[in-house]
Design a protein around this motif. Structure first.
Motif, short mmCIF file in Angstrom:
data_model
loop_
_atom_site.label_atom_id
_atom_site.label_comp_id
_atom_site.label_asym_id
_atom_site.label_seq_id
_atom_site.Cartn_x
_atom_site.Cartn_y
_atom_site.Cartn_z
N PHE A 134 0.39 2.59 -2.80
CA PHE A 134 0.62 3.82 -2.00
C PHE A 134 -0.70 4.38 -1.48
CE2 PHE A 134 2.00 8.27 -1.31
CZ PHE A 134 3.09 8.02 -0.50
N CYS A 135 -1.75 4.28 -2.30
CA CYS A 135 -3.06 4.75 -1.85
C CYS A 135 -3.53 3.93 -0.65
CB CYS A 135 -4.10 4.66 -2.98
SG CYS A 135 -3.88 5.93 -4.23
N GLY A 136 -3.23 2.63 -0.68
CA GLY A 136 -3.60 1.76 0.46
C GLY A 136 -2.90 2.22 1.73
N LYS A 137 -1.66 2.65 1.56
CA LYS A 137 -0.88 3.12 2.71
C LYS A 137 -1.50 4.39 3.30
CE LYS A 137 3.77 2.19 2.11
NZ LYS A 137 5.10 2.53 1.64
N ILE A 138 -1.91 5.29 2.40
CA ILE A 138 -2.54 6.54 2.86
C ILE A 138 -3.83 6.21 3.62
CG2 ILE A 138 -3.68 8.69 2.10
CD1 ILE A 138 -1.78 8.62 -0.37
N LYS A 139 -4.65 5.33 3.01
CA LYS A 139 -5.93 4.94 3.64
C LYS A 139 -5.67 4.31 5.01
CE LYS A 139 -9.02 3.94 -0.22
NZ LYS A 139 -8.48 3.18 -1.35
N ALA A 140 -4.67 3.43 5.07
CA ALA A 140 -4.37 2.75 6.34
C ALA A 140 -4.03 3.77 7.42
CB ALA A 140 -3.21 1.77 6.14
N GLY A 141 -3.25 4.78 7.03
CA GLY A 141 -2.89 5.83 7.99
C GLY A 141 -4.11 6.60 8.43
N LYS A 142 -4.94 6.99 7.50
CA LYS A 142 -6.12 7.79 7.85
C LYS A 142 -7.10 6.98 8.71
CE LYS A 142 -6.78 11.48 6.99
NZ LYS A 142 -6.27 12.60 7.84
N ASP A 143 -7.21 5.67 8.41
CA ASP A 143 -8.13 4.84 9.21
C ASP A 143 -7.61 4.62 10.63
OD1 ASP A 143 -9.84 4.69 7.11
OD2 ASP A 143 -9.22 2.68 6.46
N THR A 144 -6.29 4.72 10.78
CA THR A 144 -5.70 4.44 12.10
C THR A 144 -5.81 5.62 13.05
OG1 THR A 144 -4.10 2.98 11.06
CG2 THR A 144 -3.54 3.76 13.26
N GLN A 145 -5.71 6.84 12.51
CA GLN A 145 -5.64 8.01 13.40
C GLN A 145 -6.89 8.13 14.26
OE1 GLN A 145 -5.38 10.80 9.99
NE2 GLN A 145 -6.88 12.07 11.09
N ILE A 146 -6.66 8.54 15.50
CA ILE A 146 -7.79 8.72 16.43
C ILE A 146 -8.21 10.19 16.41
CG2 ILE A 146 -8.47 8.59 18.87
CD1 ILE A 146 -6.31 6.33 19.10
N ASP A 147 -7.21 11.07 16.41
CA ASP A 147 -7.50 12.51 16.36
C ASP A 147 -7.91 12.88 14.94
OD1 ASP A 147 -7.22 15.29 16.06
OD2 ASP A 147 -5.73 15.39 17.68
#
Ligand code: SPV
Ligand code: MG
Length: 539
Positions: A134-147
């Protein structure tokens, strides 16, 4: 301010804020209009509105479509209930990318397994996600966002799944360290105990979001004091609409009528307001070519003299010619050219003029006034291109088409065939044009009127005005302006003046009036003989 920044500020501010659930473009707008500062795009509500369960039965792209409508229709931030992220870290990356493209301010993901089930359905049997996954999922989301202000909220289901405070704290800390912008602690008990114990130990490491659906009786000050940042009212627009729809549907079915319900539901115009129809109207004025809507005015106030007891109960215009009243035939002829805004000036037995889809203007003084006076009563309606007709004539469609196609400001329909003029008893409005009508190609177009009246020598006249005239927008303005001037000129006699008197006045003022020549195919109903003629001819 960007929607992402608005949401981030809501999460990070020192006071307790509130967001409310919405499940489509309309409910999102209603939430915004109620002055909420944010919207919870609830998985439960969106799936319920689609008629499916909150178990990932709707695909993530279907959810995305709904949230796009919500986002387009509002200016406040939306926090999407992203369930478990619709898959693994890779699905989460695509989800964040697509949400940013749709101007959705943040996403909340919960630490359960796909396909998830709503937390209030057998929650204790639901397995939790592996913490590292789940932490990997959070990181993936944060790394993806541009804004940089896009928010990822991590939702802890430990209490829901029957775990205790320790597991909740362990997970909250891990998710916070993985980069979550806020932690949502969920609980399904009817007291705030889970939340308050969590808050006591959390020590405001990062903002905390709660969903007090089951512990709804707790005053919100309790949460504020405990340091909670954001309350989500998670399903209340949906539940209120269900209650209202169930009640209304049942009553309408039982009562077989909507009459009693009408006062309790919003008027249709409230729907239009919520849809911002006014903006579209405004845009149409800016971008669409102007389409002239032609109007009709029918002057039908008189009783009619020569019809015996046929006109005891109705005016002449309501007499039937071949099974249909003169007026309804006239209206139908106008309708066939898309003239739908039709005003009938009535007078004698006005109530008997009972056609649907007409506006009525009453000339109370019908027996002491002339037709020009009737027209002046409808001057409000004389706005834009207008066809004005006497109420006792019938004519074939091509005659109306002819005057409509003529772009002169004032154009009269003039019959050159004369057969009606030859009937002994008729007083006719004889016409002289600048050119003699002929049967040659285009001969009937654009001829200027020189004179009109019953006193014109028939041997010199070119035809008969049938009582049909078209005015352009400019022509309508001329008629209104000149009829006022004429009234001032002729004082008392204005009330009894005929249209012909007025047309002569226009000519005397050098105002151009044109003629459309045609031959036959019309009927002036002036007597019983005309009625029976109509019958015989099969009109
Ligand atoms: C939702 O609104 O879909 C939620 C909150 O996830 S709850 O229904 O309480 O799980
Ligand atoms: Mg949900």
């Amino acid at each position: 301010m960007r929607k992402t920044t608005q949401l981030k500020k809501l999460l990070q501010s020192n006071r307790l804020d509130f967001i409310l659930e919405a499940h489509d473009g309309l409910s999102a707008k209603i939430v915004e209009e109620a002055s909420f500062k944010g919207i919870w795009a609830s998985g439960l509500s969106i799936s319920a509105a689609m008629g499916v369960r909150d178990s990932n039965e709707a695909s993530w792209t279907q959810v995305m479509e709904v949230v796009e409508f919500m986002s387009d229709n509002t200016t406040i931030p939306i926090l999407l209930d992203g369930d478990t992220g619709f898959g693994n870290f890779n699905n989460m990356r695509r989800l964040v990318k697509k949400l940013e493209q749709r101007n959705v301010a943040g996403v909340c993901i919960e630490d359960k397994l796909f396909p998830k089930t709503n937390s209030f359905i057998g929650g204790e049997n639901q397995p939790l996600a592996d913490i590292r996954e789940f932490c990997g999922k959070i990181k993936a989301g944060k790394d993806t966002q541009i804004d940089p202000d896009f928010c990822v909220v991590a939702r802890i289901e430990a209490f829901i799944a029957g775990w205790g405070l320790e597991e909740a704290m362990k997970r909250a800390t891990a998710y916070y360290e993985a980069g979550a912008d806020a932690i949502l602690v969920h609980s399904k008990i009817s007291t705030p105990d889970h939340i308050l114990s969590f808050m006591k130990h959390w020590k405001e490491k990062c903002p905390v979001v709660i969903v007090p659906t089951m512990y709804c009786k707790t005053p919100t000050e309790t949460f504020e004091k405990a340091g909670v940042s954001l309350v989500i009212w998670a399903n209340h627009t949906l539940r209120s609409s269900i209650a209202s729809m169930q009640d209304v549907a049942k009553r309408i079915c039982e009562e077989k009528s909507v009459a009693n319900i009408e006062r309790e539901i919003v008027p249709v115009k409230e729907i239009f307001r919520l849809q911002n129809v006014a903006e579209l109207k405004e845009a149409e004025r800016r971008y669409l070519p102007e389409v002239e809507v032609v109007k009709g005015i029918i002057l039908a106030a008189s009783k009619g003299k020569n019809f015996g007891d046929l006109t005891d109960k109705k005016p002449k215009c309501m007499l039937e010619v071949f099974g249909k009243s003169i007026l309804s035939t006239l209206v139908q002829t106008m309708n066939s050219f898309n003239i739908k805004d039709i005003t009938v000036v009535t007078g004698y037995k006005s109530k008997a003029v009972d056609l649907p889809n007409i506006n009525k203007v009453l000339n109370k003084d019908y027996d002491r006034t002339g037709i020009l006076y009737s027209l002046s009563l409808a001057s409000d309606k004389l706005d834009g291109e207008t066809v004005i007709s006497f109420g006792d004539i019938l004519f074939e469609e091509y005659i109306l088409q002819g005057i409509l196609e003529d772009d002169a400001d004032i154009v009269l329909a003039v019959d050159t065939s004369w057969w009606q003029g030859k009937k002994k008893t008729r007083v006719i409005d004889a016409v002289i044009g600048e050119e003699t009508p002929s049967d040659s190609y285009l001969s009937k177009r654009g001829v200027r009127l020189k004179g009109i009246g019953s006193n014109i020598d028939h041997n010199k006249a070119h035809g008969e005005w049938i009582g049909l005239v078209k005015v352009s927008s400019r022509g309508a303005e001329i008629i209104k302006r000149e009829s006022k001037a004429y009234e001032r000129t002729c004082k008392g006699s204005f009330k009894t003046a005929s249209m012909v008197d007025f047309i002569n006045y226009l000519l005397s003022k050098k105002i151009e009036v044109k003629i459309f020549y045609f031959r036959g195919h019309w009927l002036d109903i002036d007597s019983l003989e005309d009625l029976s003629y109509g019958y015989k001819q099969g009109l």
